[in-house]
Enzyme design. Structure first.
Site, PDB file in Angstrom:
ATOM      1  CG  PHE A 252      -2.127  -0.879   1.047  1.00 46.62           C
ATOM      2  CD1 PHE A 252      -2.554  -1.258  -0.314  1.00 46.62           C
ATOM      3  CD2 PHE A 252      -3.068  -1.197   2.103  1.00 46.62           C
ATOM      4  CE1 PHE A 252      -3.489  -2.247  -0.338  1.00 46.62           C
ATOM      5  CE2 PHE A 252      -4.181  -1.869   1.938  1.00 46.62           C
ATOM      6  CZ  PHE A 252      -4.442  -2.426   0.628  1.00 46.62           C
ATOM      7  CD  GLU A 379      -0.675   1.895  -9.391  1.00 44.88           C
ATOM      8  OE1 GLU A 379      -0.992   1.182  -8.605  1.00 44.88           O
ATOM      9  OE2 GLU A 379       0.356   1.488 -10.276  1.00 44.88           O
TER      10      GLU A 379
END
Length: 400
Positions: A252, A379
């Site tokens: 992340f 993304e």
């Protein structure tokens, strides 16, 4: 009414000055403008003359990797280990100029610098950093980043790729999908489930049992490479493990770095589309006058500039926050969601001003519009970033 002189469609600098209605250029430092201008000159010389052909042939110019290294845009925002160590705003400006050339070329810089190099820089051992980062910063080694799977896109916690211990080694099995550059890369940063949760590994792409399949044909990001990875009993030494990365926090953090670059990069595709439409509207005549003189055309151009200026302010604010160390993932989600969504609208509207010729690849808006569909998806999709913001506003997670 006073007599006016139409702007010269061939005087791009004057057109850019006029389009900077809010005077945003004055908000940049001398170093920031110098970085922007240096990357812009590279794009003008190396990418613009070739990009229509590369896109048409679905060709990624891997030979430019060392040139990107010399330009100083690989791992641009990272410090030490041969990395340029520039500011977040400078990296953002570079991403904008690269994507004004093409999303696929900006994506290469993002995958290499933010995802692969960023993961090694933040979570790797000193030995790993010294082994890989200097050569990656120079473009001598290409890296990829394996997180998404065929059944685990927006929900990476459901990944099935698994690494099990075998003595001191690890044995990797599974698959990844929509992985940039892997077919030409020397290494892949791969995230896998283990008995100790999600861990990251540096996987040599020539390891026995490692296979790549190029995903094609594509209607978007054609001057780029996306692949599927397959791991069949891939044996990795203990030194392949990224020692500091435990859980989903590792991947992340890399995704947030890549998302930050997209906040800026999407503006490049939008600006290039707008400029193509503006210049065309000033040069093309219908009914005896430039089509720029028609009210509907001017309305389209004005709406594009309003969103470009707002998006640039948003990107700059986010960049300043990143440099100050105060940026949050929620703010990145807001920037990615807004700027990509508006960039797609600008590219599509710009195409209409070009008329029928707008579907020819000699004009950039149709290519940018196609590419931005991919940028919108990777993304974090619009839906994911919307729910991130919704959770922030309400305190209620709506992901399940």
């Amino acid at each position: 009414m006073p007599t006016v002189t139409p702007r010269d469609p061939d005087n791009l600098e004057a057109l850019r000055d006029a389009s900077d209605v809010l005077g945003l250029d004055a908000l940049l430092s001398d170093d920031e403008r110098a970085t922007r201008d240096r990357v812009r000159a590279f794009v003008d010389a190396e990418i613009r003359p070739n990009i229509a052909d590369w896109f048409d042939r679905a060709y990624f110019p891997a030979e430019l990797a060392p040139e990107f290294g010399k330009l100083g845009v690989l791992g641009m925002h990272l410090d030490g280990y041969g990395c340029p160590g520039r500011s977040a705003v400078e990296y953002g400006l570079a991403a904008l100029e690269l994507e004004a050339g093409d999303s696929g070329l900006r994506t290469f810089v993002s995958v290499q610098g933010s995802l692969a190099m960023g993961s090694i820089h933040r979570w790797g051992s000193e030995e790993q950093k010294n082994e890989w980062l200097p050569r990656m910063a120079a473009g001598e080694v290409i890296g990829s980043f394996g997180l998404t799977e065929p059944s685990a896109g927006s929900d990476p916690s459901s990944m099935k790729t698994f690494a099990r211990r075998d003595g001191d080694d690890w044995i990797l099995n599974g698959s990844k999908r929509w992985i940039g550059l892997a077919s030409i890369a020397q290494l892949a940063v791969v995230w896998a489930q283990t008995d100790d949760g999600v861990r990251g590994f540096i996987v040599p792409t020539d390891a026995p049992g490692f296979h790549t399949t190029v995903l094609e044909p594509k209607g978007s990001m054609r001057a780029s490479i996306q692949t599927e990875l397959h791991f069949d009993e891939v044996r990795l030494a203990a030194s392949a493990l990224l020692p500091e990365a435990k859980g989903l926090r590792g991947p992340f953090s890399a995704l947030n770095e890549a998302r930050y670059g997209i906040v800026w990069g999407a503006l490049g595709a939008a600006r290039d589309s707008y400029e193509a439409a503006l210049r065309r509207s000033l040069a093309r005549e219908q009914f005896g006058v430039p089509i720029a003189s028609f009210q509907l055309t001017q309305q389209k151009l004005v709406n594009m500039v309003i969103e470009l200026q707002k998006g640039a302010l948003l990107a700059l604010h986010i960049g300043r926050a990143k440099d100050a160390g105060t940026l949050t993932p929620t703010q990145i989600s807001l920037g990615k969601l807004n700027n990509v969504r508006e960039a797609i609208a600008i590219a599509r509207e710009a195409r209409t001003i070009l008329g029928g010729d707008g579907v020819l690849l000699q004009h950039s808006p149709i290519r940018h519009a196609a590419n931005l569909e991919s940028v919108r998806t990777y993304e974090g999709t619009d839906e994911v970033h919307t729910l991130i913001l919704g959770q922030h506003l309400t305190g209620i997670g709506a992901f399940s």
